[in-house]
Design a protein around this motif. Structure first.
Motif, PDB file in Angstrom:
ATOM      1  N   ILE A  24       0.839  -1.205   0.000  1.00 38.79           N
ATOM      2  CA  ILE A  24       0.000   0.000   0.000  1.00 38.79           C
ATOM      3  C   ILE A  24       0.868   1.246   0.000  1.00 38.79           C
ATOM      4  CG2 ILE A  24      -1.610   1.348   1.401  1.00 38.79           C
ATOM      5  CD1 ILE A  24      -2.867  -1.385   2.241  1.00 38.79           C
ATOM      6  N   GLY A  25       1.894   1.265   0.843  1.00 40.09           N
ATOM      7  CA  GLY A  25       2.785   2.421   0.910  1.00 40.09           C
ATOM      8  C   GLY A  25       3.478   2.691  -0.413  1.00 40.09           C
ATOM      9  N   VAL A  26       3.958   1.645  -1.052  1.00 39.77           N
ATOM     10  CA  VAL A  26       4.638   1.793  -2.342  1.00 39.77           C
ATOM     11  C   VAL A  26       3.658   2.298  -3.405  1.00 39.77           C
ATOM     12  CG1 VAL A  26       5.743   0.513  -4.231  1.00 39.77           C
ATOM     13  CG2 VAL A  26       6.455   0.113  -1.859  1.00 39.77           C
ATOM     14  N   ALA A  27       2.472   1.721  -3.455  1.00 33.05           N
ATOM     15  CA  ALA A  27       1.486   2.107  -4.470  1.00 33.05           C
ATOM     16  C   ALA A  27       1.081   3.574  -4.322  1.00 33.05           C
ATOM     17  CB  ALA A  27       0.260   1.200  -4.390  1.00 33.05           C
ATOM     18  N   VAL A  28       0.755   3.992  -3.105  1.00 30.09           N
ATOM     19  CA  VAL A  28       0.349   5.384  -2.876  1.00 30.09           C
ATOM     20  C   VAL A  28       1.502   6.331  -3.188  1.00 30.09           C
ATOM     21  CG1 VAL A  28      -0.352   7.049  -1.104  1.00 30.09           C
ATOM     22  CG2 VAL A  28      -1.457   4.810  -1.215  1.00 30.09           C
ATOM     23  N   SER A  29       2.711   5.962  -2.766  1.00 29.16           N
ATOM     24  CA  SER A  29       3.886   6.802  -3.005  1.00 29.16           C
ATOM     25  C   SER A  29       4.195   6.935  -4.503  1.00 29.16           C
ATOM     26  CB  SER A  29       5.086   6.211  -2.274  1.00 29.16           C
ATOM     27  OG  SER A  29       6.245   6.949  -2.543  1.00 29.16           O
ATOM     28  N   GLU A  30       4.185   5.816  -5.219  1.00 29.10           N
ATOM     29  CA  GLU A  30       4.484   5.852  -6.654  1.00 29.10           C
ATOM     30  C   GLU A  30       3.426   6.636  -7.425  1.00 29.10           C
ATOM     31  OE1 GLU A  30       5.025   1.865  -8.076  1.00 29.10           O
ATOM     32  OE2 GLU A  30       6.998   1.679  -7.144  1.00 29.10           O
ATOM     33  N   ALA A  31       2.166   6.436  -7.100  1.00 30.29           N
ATOM     34  CA  ALA A  31       1.105   7.176  -7.785  1.00 30.29           C
ATOM     35  C   ALA A  31       1.235   8.666  -7.500  1.00 30.29           C
ATOM     36  CB  ALA A  31      -0.267   6.662  -7.350  1.00 30.29           C
ATOM     37  N   GLY A  32       1.462   9.024  -6.237  1.00 27.48           N
ATOM     38  CA  GLY A  32       1.636  10.431  -5.881  1.00 27.48           C
ATOM     39  C   GLY A  32       2.823  11.056  -6.587  1.00 27.48           C
ATOM     40  N   LYS A  33       3.912  10.310  -6.679  1.00 21.39           N
ATOM     41  CA  LYS A  33       5.109  10.814  -7.360  1.00 21.39           C
ATOM     42  C   LYS A  33       4.828  11.089  -8.838  1.00 21.39           C
ATOM     43  CE  LYS A  33       9.872   9.532  -8.404  1.00 21.39           C
ATOM     44  NZ  LYS A  33      10.904   8.493  -8.271  1.00 21.39           N
ATOM     45  N   ARG A  34       4.150  10.160  -9.505  1.00 24.09           N
ATOM     46  CA  ARG A  34       3.848  10.347 -10.928  1.00 24.09           C
ATOM     47  C   ARG A  34       2.896  11.519 -11.145  1.00 24.09           C
ATOM     48  NH1 ARG A  34       3.014   4.395 -13.385  1.00 24.09           N
ATOM     49  NH2 ARG A  34       2.251   5.571 -15.172  1.00 24.09           N
ATOM     50  N   LEU A  35       1.926  11.681 -10.257  1.00 26.76           N
ATOM     51  CA  LEU A  35       1.003  12.816 -10.373  1.00 26.76           C
ATOM     52  C   LEU A  35       1.731  14.137 -10.105  1.00 26.76           C
ATOM     53  CD1 LEU A  35      -2.062  11.190  -8.639  1.00 26.76           C
ATOM     54  CD2 LEU A  35      -1.998  11.988 -11.009  1.00 26.76           C
ATOM     55  N   ASN A  36       2.594  14.162  -9.091  1.00 24.32           N
ATOM     56  CA  ASN A  36       3.334  15.382  -8.758  1.00 24.32           C
ATOM     57  C   ASN A  36       4.287  15.789  -9.876  1.00 24.32           C
ATOM     58  OD1 ASN A  36       2.008  15.570  -6.332  1.00 24.32           O
ATOM     59  ND2 ASN A  36       3.685  14.662  -5.147  1.00 24.32           N
ATOM     60  N   GLN A  37       4.863  14.821 -10.586  1.00 29.90           N
ATOM     61  CA  GLN A  37       5.745  15.125 -11.712  1.00 29.90           C
ATOM     62  C   GLN A  37       4.993  15.850 -12.826  1.00 29.90           C
ATOM     63  OE1 GLN A  37       7.320  11.245 -12.676  1.00 29.90           O
ATOM     64  NE2 GLN A  37       9.096  11.515 -11.342  1.00 29.90           N
ATOM     65  N   GLN A  38       3.673  15.643 -12.886  1.00 31.13           N
ATOM     66  CA  GLN A  38       2.838  16.306 -13.891  1.00 31.13           C
ATOM     67  C   GLN A  38       2.138  17.533 -13.314  1.00 31.13           C
ATOM     68  OE1 GLN A  38       2.678  15.295 -17.127  1.00 31.13           O
ATOM     69  NE2 GLN A  38       4.245  13.817 -16.588  1.00 31.13           N
ATOM     70  N   ASN A  39       2.601  18.005 -12.149  1.00 39.86           N
ATOM     71  CA  ASN A  39       2.016  19.166 -11.458  1.00 39.86           C
ATOM     72  C   ASN A  39       0.532  18.950 -11.150  1.00 39.86           C
ATOM     73  OD1 ASN A  39       4.436  20.660 -11.436  1.00 39.86           O
ATOM     74  ND2 ASN A  39       4.086  21.220 -13.577  1.00 39.86           N
ATOM     75  N   SER A  94      -9.231  11.750 -18.277  1.00 37.33           N
ATOM     76  CA  SER A  94      -8.216  12.140 -19.245  1.00 37.33           C
ATOM     77  C   SER A  94      -6.986  12.717 -18.552  1.00 37.33           C
ATOM     78  CB  SER A  94      -8.801  13.160 -20.224  1.00 37.33           C
ATOM     79  OG  SER A  94      -7.804  13.658 -21.069  1.00 37.33           O
ATOM     80  N   GLU A  95      -7.194  13.604 -17.598  1.00 29.66           N
ATOM     81  CA  GLU A  95      -6.061  14.231 -16.907  1.00 29.66           C
ATOM     82  C   GLU A  95      -5.276  13.225 -16.085  1.00 29.66           C
ATOM     83  OE1 GLU A  95      -6.368  17.889 -14.853  1.00 29.66           O
ATOM     84  OE2 GLU A  95      -7.832  18.704 -16.247  1.00 29.66           O
ATOM     85  N   VAL A  96      -5.979  12.460 -15.255  1.00 35.89           N
ATOM     86  CA  VAL A  96      -5.295  11.494 -14.392  1.00 35.89           C
ATOM     87  C   VAL A  96      -4.710  10.362 -15.229  1.00 35.89           C
ATOM     88  CG1 VAL A  96      -5.604   9.831 -12.520  1.00 35.89           C
ATOM     89  CG2 VAL A  96      -6.661  12.084 -12.368  1.00 35.89           C
ATOM     90  N   GLY A  97      -5.443   9.903 -16.224  1.00 33.06           N
ATOM     91  CA  GLY A  97      -4.952   8.839 -17.092  1.00 33.06           C
ATOM     92  C   GLY A  97      -3.703   9.229 -17.851  1.00 33.06           C
ATOM     93  N   GLY A  98      -3.576  10.507 -18.189  1.00 31.40           N
ATOM     94  CA  GLY A  98      -2.373  10.976 -18.862  1.00 31.40           C
ATOM     95  C   GLY A  98      -1.147  10.897 -17.972  1.00 31.40           C
ATOM     96  N   ALA A  99      -1.328  11.148 -16.691  1.00 33.08           N
ATOM     97  CA  ALA A  99      -0.210  11.097 -15.748  1.00 33.08           C
ATOM     98  C   ALA A  99       0.097   9.664 -15.316  1.00 33.08           C
ATOM     99  CB  ALA A  99      -0.524  11.946 -14.521  1.00 33.08           C
ATOM    100  N   LEU A 100      -0.921   8.819 -15.245  1.00 32.41           N
ATOM    101  CA  LEU A 100      -0.749   7.435 -14.801  1.00 32.41           C
ATOM    102  C   LEU A 100      -0.902   6.483 -15.979  1.00 32.41           C
ATOM    103  CD1 LEU A 100      -2.822   7.511 -11.475  1.00 32.41           C
ATOM    104  CD2 LEU A 100      -0.384   7.983 -11.803  1.00 32.41           C
ATOM    105  N   ARG A 101      -0.070   6.649 -16.960  1.00 31.55           N
ATOM    106  CA  ARG A 101      -0.142   5.807 -18.161  1.00 31.55           C
ATOM    107  C   ARG A 101      -0.013   4.331 -17.798  1.00 31.55           C
ATOM    108  NH1 ARG A 101      -1.113   8.706 -22.267  1.00 31.55           N
ATOM    109  NH2 ARG A 101      -0.053  10.644 -22.719  1.00 31.55           N
TER     110      ARG A 101
END
Length: 118
Positions: A24-39, A94-101
């Motif tokens: 859970i920690g890894v999944a939340v962290s990785e998703a947050g990181k990918r979203l933050n990279q896309q502002n 569309s927005e979230v899917g673009g960041a979380l390909r």
């Protein structure tokens, strides 16, 4: 035009993990990181909940087999000035899917926000 809160769920795969809490920690962290990279810091990320088939009580949406976990993530974002629920849903996905390909994503809830909620 209205403002909406769109709730989505994503299926996140975590490899080489033995404990649910670690997955859970890894999944939340990785998703947050990918979203933050896309502002996209405005997207809320947390572990999803699944109802127990026996008692109905919710528990963390994660499963491990062969040191590989499937974690269900709950994502929320506000969509402003959408033409309706369907339009807000398409914008959010569309927005979230673009960041979380390459991450399976589906819309689960759309709520119209009152003017006071903004």
């Amino acid at each position: 035009m209205g403002n909406y809160l769109v709730g989505m769920e994503a299926a996140w795969l975590v490899r080489d993990v033995e404990q649910i809490d670690d997955a859970i920690g890894v999944a939340v962290s990785e998703a947050g990181k990918r979203l933050n990279q896309q502002n996209m810091e405005y997207v809320e990320v947390e572990v999803g909940a699944t109802g127990c088939p026996a008692c109905g009580e919710p528990f963390d949406s994660a499963f491990i087999a062969a040191d590989t976990a499937l974690v269900g993530l709950a994502l929320e974002m506000d969509v402003f000035n959408a033409d309706g629920e369907e339009h807000a849903s398409r914008i959010a996905k569309s927005e979230v899917g673009g960041a979380l390909r390459d991450v399976p994503l589906s819309v689960v809830d759309v709520f119209k926000l009152d003017d006071e909620d903004e």
